[in-house]
Scaffold this motif. Structure first.
Motif, PDB file in Angstrom:
ATOM      1  N   MET A   1       0.834  -1.177   0.000  1.00  0.00           N
ATOM      2  CA  MET A   1       0.000   0.000   0.000  1.00  0.00           C
ATOM      3  C   MET A   1       0.884   1.247   0.000  1.00  0.00           C
ATOM      4  SD  MET A   1      -3.301   0.782   2.432  1.00  0.00           S
ATOM      5  CE  MET A   1      -2.468   0.769   3.972  1.00  0.00           C
ATOM      6  N   LYS A   2       1.896   1.251   0.850  1.00  0.00           N
ATOM      7  CA  LYS A   2       2.779   2.421   0.911  1.00  0.00           C
ATOM      8  C   LYS A   2       3.465   2.672  -0.420  1.00  0.00           C
ATOM      9  CE  LYS A   2       3.925   2.795   5.759  1.00  0.00           C
ATOM     10  NZ  LYS A   2       5.000   2.864   6.743  1.00  0.00           N
ATOM     11  N   GLN A   3       3.871   1.604  -1.100  1.00  0.00           N
ATOM     12  CA  GLN A   3       4.554   1.768  -2.382  1.00  0.00           C
ATOM     13  C   GLN A   3       3.624   2.374  -3.426  1.00  0.00           C
ATOM     14  OE1 GLN A   3       5.889  -2.197  -3.158  1.00  0.00           O
ATOM     15  NE2 GLN A   3       7.782  -1.934  -2.009  1.00  0.00           N
ATOM     16  N   ARG A   4       2.385   1.975  -3.422  1.00  0.00           N
ATOM     17  CA  ARG A   4       1.429   2.422  -4.449  1.00  0.00           C
ATOM     18  C   ARG A   4       1.039   3.886  -4.298  1.00  0.00           C
ATOM     19  NH1 ARG A   4      -0.919   4.372  -7.944  1.00  0.00           N
ATOM     20  NH2 ARG A   4      -2.643   3.550  -9.147  1.00  0.00           N
ATOM     21  N   ILE A   5       1.029   4.375  -3.061  1.00  0.00           N
ATOM     22  CA  ILE A   5       0.531   5.732  -2.838  1.00  0.00           C
ATOM     23  C   ILE A   5       1.596   6.703  -2.359  1.00  0.00           C
ATOM     24  CG2 ILE A   5      -1.803   4.924  -2.393  1.00  0.00           C
ATOM     25  CD1 ILE A   5      -1.229   5.215   0.566  1.00  0.00           C
ATOM     26  N   ARG A   6       2.821   6.266  -2.351  1.00  0.00           N
ATOM     27  CA  ARG A   6       3.919   7.097  -1.838  1.00  0.00           C
ATOM     28  C   ARG A   6       3.955   8.483  -2.472  1.00  0.00           C
ATOM     29  NH1 ARG A   6       9.142   4.296  -0.600  1.00  0.00           N
ATOM     30  NH2 ARG A   6       7.960   2.704  -1.654  1.00  0.00           N
ATOM     31  N   HIS A   7       3.658   8.581  -3.745  1.00  0.00           N
ATOM     32  CA  HIS A   7       3.742   9.862  -4.447  1.00  0.00           C
ATOM     33  C   HIS A   7       2.675  10.872  -4.006  1.00  0.00           C
ATOM     34  CE1 HIS A   7       0.621   7.826  -6.739  1.00  0.00           C
ATOM     35  NE2 HIS A   7       0.302   8.986  -7.280  1.00  0.00           N
ATOM     36  N   LEU A   8       1.642  10.408  -3.312  1.00  0.00           N
ATOM     37  CA  LEU A   8       0.562  11.307  -2.909  1.00  0.00           C
ATOM     38  C   LEU A   8       0.599  11.707  -1.440  1.00  0.00           C
ATOM     39  CD1 LEU A   8      -2.510   9.814  -4.785  1.00  0.00           C
ATOM     40  CD2 LEU A   8      -1.311  11.933  -5.281  1.00  0.00           C
ATOM     41  N   GLY A   9       1.291  10.956  -0.611  1.00  0.00           N
ATOM     42  CA  GLY A   9       1.287  11.275   0.808  1.00  0.00           C
ATOM     43  C   GLY A   9       1.863  10.141   1.624  1.00  0.00           C
ATOM     44  N   GLU A  10       1.432  10.063   2.878  1.00  0.00           N
ATOM     45  CA  GLU A  10       1.953   9.044   3.780  1.00  0.00           C
ATOM     46  C   GLU A  10       0.818   8.252   4.411  1.00  0.00           C
ATOM     47  OE1 GLU A  10       5.254   9.698   6.161  1.00  0.00           O
ATOM     48  OE2 GLU A  10       5.788  11.590   5.210  1.00  0.00           O
ATOM     49  N   VAL A  11       1.121   6.999   4.756  1.00  0.00           N
ATOM     50  CA  VAL A  11       0.155   6.115   5.386  1.00  0.00           C
ATOM     51  C   VAL A  11       0.591   5.882   6.823  1.00  0.00           C
ATOM     52  CG1 VAL A  11      -0.846   3.801   5.372  1.00  0.00           C
ATOM     53  CG2 VAL A  11      -0.348   4.953   3.217  1.00  0.00           C
ATOM     54  N   PHE A  12      -0.380   5.947   7.732  1.00  0.00           N
ATOM     55  CA  PHE A  12      -0.119   5.698   9.140  1.00  0.00           C
ATOM     56  C   PHE A  12      -1.107   4.668   9.655  1.00  0.00           C
ATOM     57  CE2 PHE A  12       0.950  10.072   8.146  1.00  0.00           C
ATOM     58  CZ  PHE A  12       2.250  10.177   8.630  1.00  0.00           C
ATOM     59  N   ARG A  13      -0.625   3.710  10.440  1.00  0.00           N
ATOM     60  CA  ARG A  13      -1.521   2.731  11.062  1.00  0.00           C
ATOM     61  C   ARG A  13      -2.280   3.446  12.173  1.00  0.00           C
ATOM     62  NH1 ARG A  13      -0.021  -2.854  11.010  1.00  0.00           N
ATOM     63  NH2 ARG A  13      -2.039  -3.829  11.202  1.00  0.00           N
ATOM     64  N   HIS A  14      -3.588   3.229  12.201  1.00  0.00           N
ATOM     65  CA  HIS A  14      -4.463   3.875  13.189  1.00  0.00           C
ATOM     66  C   HIS A  14      -5.371   2.792  13.770  1.00  0.00           C
ATOM     67  CE1 HIS A  14      -6.785   7.073  15.014  1.00  0.00           C
ATOM     68  NE2 HIS A  14      -7.890   6.572  14.512  1.00  0.00           N
ATOM     69  N   GLY A  15      -4.790   1.960  14.614  1.00  0.00           N
ATOM     70  CA  GLY A  15      -5.541   0.833  15.151  1.00  0.00           C
ATOM     71  C   GLY A  15      -5.140  -0.445  14.444  1.00  0.00           C
ATOM     72  N   GLY A  16      -5.777  -1.550  14.815  1.00  0.00           N
ATOM     73  CA  GLY A  16      -5.418  -2.862  14.288  1.00  0.00           C
ATOM     74  C   GLY A  16      -5.410  -2.961  12.784  1.00  0.00           C
ATOM     75  N   ASP A  17      -6.544  -2.729  12.163  1.00  0.00           N
ATOM     76  CA  ASP A  17      -6.625  -2.865  10.699  1.00  0.00           C
ATOM     77  C   ASP A  17      -7.097  -1.575  10.042  1.00  0.00           C
ATOM     78  OD1 ASP A  17      -9.242  -2.900  11.532  1.00  0.00           O
ATOM     79  OD2 ASP A  17      -9.827  -4.641  10.378  1.00  0.00           O
ATOM     80  N   GLU A  18      -6.872  -0.471  10.710  1.00  0.00           N
ATOM     81  CA  GLU A  18      -7.252   0.820  10.154  1.00  0.00           C
ATOM     82  C   GLU A  18      -6.004   1.644   9.871  1.00  0.00           C
ATOM     83  OE1 GLU A  18     -10.111   2.839  12.560  1.00  0.00           O
ATOM     84  OE2 GLU A  18     -11.556   1.218  12.429  1.00  0.00           O
ATOM     85  N   PHE A  19      -6.067   2.366   8.754  1.00  0.00           N
ATOM     86  CA  PHE A  19      -4.949   3.197   8.341  1.00  0.00           C
ATOM     87  C   PHE A  19      -5.466   4.580   7.982  1.00  0.00           C
ATOM     88  CE2 PHE A  19      -3.858  -1.154   7.534  1.00  0.00           C
ATOM     89  CZ  PHE A  19      -2.528  -1.249   7.917  1.00  0.00           C
ATOM     90  N   VAL A  20      -4.625   5.565   8.186  1.00  0.00           N
ATOM     91  CA  VAL A  20      -4.926   6.934   7.773  1.00  0.00           C
ATOM     92  C   VAL A  20      -3.946   7.283   6.674  1.00  0.00           C
ATOM     93  CG1 VAL A  20      -4.959   9.358   8.483  1.00  0.00           C
ATOM     94  CG2 VAL A  20      -5.750   7.586  10.063  1.00  0.00           C
ATOM     95  N   TRP A  21      -4.478   7.781   5.585  1.00  0.00           N
ATOM     96  CA  TRP A  21      -3.657   8.176   4.442  1.00  0.00           C
ATOM     97  C   TRP A  21      -3.741   9.693   4.347  1.00  0.00           C
ATOM     98  CZ3 TRP A  21      -5.210   6.502  -1.182  1.00  0.00           C
ATOM     99  CH2 TRP A  21      -4.233   6.929  -2.087  1.00  0.00           C
TER     100      TRP A  21
END
Length: 97
Positions: A1-21
């Motif tokens: 996921m991080k590789q696919r969207i790296r050009h647009l921003g950053e991904v952070f884990r927010h809980g067990g299976d939740e992420f904030v982009w």
């Protein structure tokens, strides 16, 4: 996921299976940006389902300007994500002929 969207921003884990982009991109049209994000998320979901067919992605897209602070933005995104999850699980109603 991080590789696919790296050009647009950053991904952070927010809980067990939740992420904030967090997107660093501004756009003159939120509609175009939402369409681009929805397409990317769909591609990521399809890629994940190649290994885990029953796994899916539910999401809520919120513009940072839609909230008073980061907590209200996260709350709105979370609400939209759960609405999306419910909508995906609902059977498609087809009109009777």
């Amino acid at each position: 996921m991080k590789q696919r969207i790296r050009h647009l921003g950053e991904v952070f884990r927010h809980g067990g299976d939740e992420f904030v982009w967090v997107i660093n991109k501004t756009s003159s049209s939120n509609t175009n940006l939402n369409t681009e994000l929805t397409t990317i998320i769909g591609e990521i979901e399809k890629s994940i389902q190649e290994s885990w067919p029953t796994v899916g992605i539910s999401y809520g897209i919120v513009n940072g300007q839609e909230g008073q602070n980061h907590n209200s933005v996260l709350e709105k995104a979370d609400r939209l994500m759960y609405e999306h999850k419910v909508a995906k699980k609902s059977p498609i109603q087809t009109p009777l002929a």
